[in-house]
Design an enzyme around this catalytic site. Structure first.
Site, PDB file in Angstrom:
ATOM      1  N   CYS A 151       3.992  -0.286   8.108  1.00  0.00           N
ATOM      2  CA  CYS A 151       3.419   0.492   7.009  1.00  0.00           C
ATOM      3  C   CYS A 151       4.322   1.692   6.776  1.00  0.00           C
ATOM      4  O   CYS A 151       4.561   2.480   7.702  1.00  0.00           O
ATOM      5  CB  CYS A 151       2.017   0.951   7.411  1.00  0.00           C
ATOM      6  SG  CYS A 151       1.252   2.104   6.266  1.00  0.00           S
TER       7      CYS A 151
ATOM      8  N   CYS B 243       6.543   0.086   0.314  1.00  0.00           N
ATOM      9  CA  CYS B 243       5.190  -0.112   0.833  1.00  0.00           C
ATOM     10  C   CYS B 243       5.146  -1.576   1.225  1.00  0.00           C
ATOM     11  O   CYS B 243       5.565  -2.440   0.434  1.00  0.00           O
ATOM     12  CB  CYS B 243       4.151   0.191  -0.240  1.00  0.00           C
ATOM     13  SG  CYS B 243       2.481  -0.334   0.212  1.00  0.00           S
TER      14      CYS B 243
HETATM   15  N1  DGL Z   1       1.025  -0.830   3.497  1.00  0.00           N
HETATM   16  C1  DGL Z   1       1.088   0.573   3.467  1.00  0.00           C
HETATM   17  C2  DGL Z   1       2.511   1.091   3.263  1.00  0.00           C
HETATM   18  O1  DGL Z   1       3.439   0.465   3.617  1.00  0.00           O
HETATM   19  C3  DGL Z   1       0.140   1.415   2.720  1.00  0.00           C
HETATM   20  C4  DGL Z   1      -0.970   0.932   1.900  1.00  0.00           C
HETATM   21  C5  DGL Z   1      -2.080   1.964   1.862  1.00  0.00           C
HETATM   22  O2  DGL Z   1      -2.890   1.931   2.800  1.00  0.00           O
HETATM   23  O3  DGL Z   1      -2.125   2.798   0.932  1.00  0.00           O
HETATM   24  O4  DGL Z   1       2.755   2.152   2.750  1.00  0.00           O
END
Ligand code: DGL
Length: 264
Positions: free
Chosen positions: A75, A189
């Site tokens: 993430c 993301c």
């Molecule tokens: N998958 C996450 C990222 O890479 C974030 C998504 C979220 O929870 O806003 O930033």
């Protein structure tokens, strides 16, 4: 090293599956636990303090309970905010996910790079530092696209998504100064590679996408080289949110070989 010790992948939702897909290609025998803080989703709309507290607390509990050989924060939002802190408090190696600005800077022909991330990611000093160090002086045009996180989650639950979400994200980049010449887009993301095809359609021809998933998988492979792996039970997906969340996701999780789901 216990051959059954898992590699733990952590995200707020399904985004980390894009990293898992690349990891499966390199280490098909590796036991994996996929942990999603669905009760905290979306991270991108939270404060730095909230994100840091959730991520450090959950990873601490997860490592006590499951003794992973390595943790990957799959993430960008959590990594750009809490990676340093988590590394300080946990003894296990921690791999993070940071925006792929360096490869994008090597790819662009026009000198205009788009960066799509969450609101929390795009405001991080970590991203400013990556831009200064690896951006080669190219123009980096950032846009927060929380709608894409929701869209990726919905698509994995098998729901249809209004294409206006992807057009809005494309417009968010194109409408900024220099946006019309963007030829390379950093998917900053981990959810966004799940909607890359839709984004490509919205941005039009001549745009290439870059994300960190392959690089992270290679890093995990490098750090675990020489270790024995044995998957003794079907791989497990853990969710902090309600049962209904993961019931709807179960068919998608099976496609990533996550055969068991449990609340955490
Ligand atoms: N998958 C996450 C990222 O890479 C974030 C998504 C979220 O929870 O806003 O930033």
């Amino acid at each position: 090293m216990n051959p059954a010790a898992p590699i733990l992948l952590f995200d707020s939702g399904v985004g980390g599956l894009t990293v898992l897909a690349e990891l499966r290609k390199l280490l098909p025998q590796a036991p994996v636990i996929y942990a999603a803080d669905t009760a905290g989703l979306p991270y991108g709309e939270k404060t730095e303090a909230e994100i840091a507290a959730r991520v450090a607390g959950l990873l601490g509990r997860l490592s006590e309970r499951y003794s992973p050989r390595l943790i990957t924060i799959a993430c960008n939002t959590a990594s750009t905010i809490a990676l340093g802190m988590v590394r300080e408090v946990l003894k296990v190696p921690v791999v993070g996910t940071v925006p792929a600005i360096k490869p994008a800077a090597a790819m662009t022909q026009t000198g205009a790079i788009g960066l799509l991330g969450t609101a929390a990611t795009i405001r991080q000093g970590y991203v400013d530092r990556l831009e200064a160090e690896f951006g080669n002086g190219h123009r980096l045009i950032r846009h927060a696209a929380p709608g894409l996180v929701e869209a990726a989650e919905a698509m994995l639950r098998g729901e249809t998504v209004d294409p206006a979400v992807f057009e809005a994200a494309a417009q968010g980049l194109r409408s900024q100064p220099g946006g019309d010449t963007i030829d390379t887009v950093v998917l900053a993301c981990t959810h966004f590679p799940l909607v890359e095809r839709q984004l490509a359609a919205a941005l039009g021809p001549g745009v290439r996408f870059v994300d960190g998933a392959q690089g992270i998988a290679r890093r995990i492979e490098f750090l675990t080289r020489g270790q024995a792996f044995a998957r003794e039970a079907p791989d497990l997906a853990l969710f902090t949110g309600g049962e209904d969340t993961f019931a709807a996701l179960a068919p998608a999780l099976k496609r990533y070989d996550l055969e068991r789901t449990e609340p955490f």
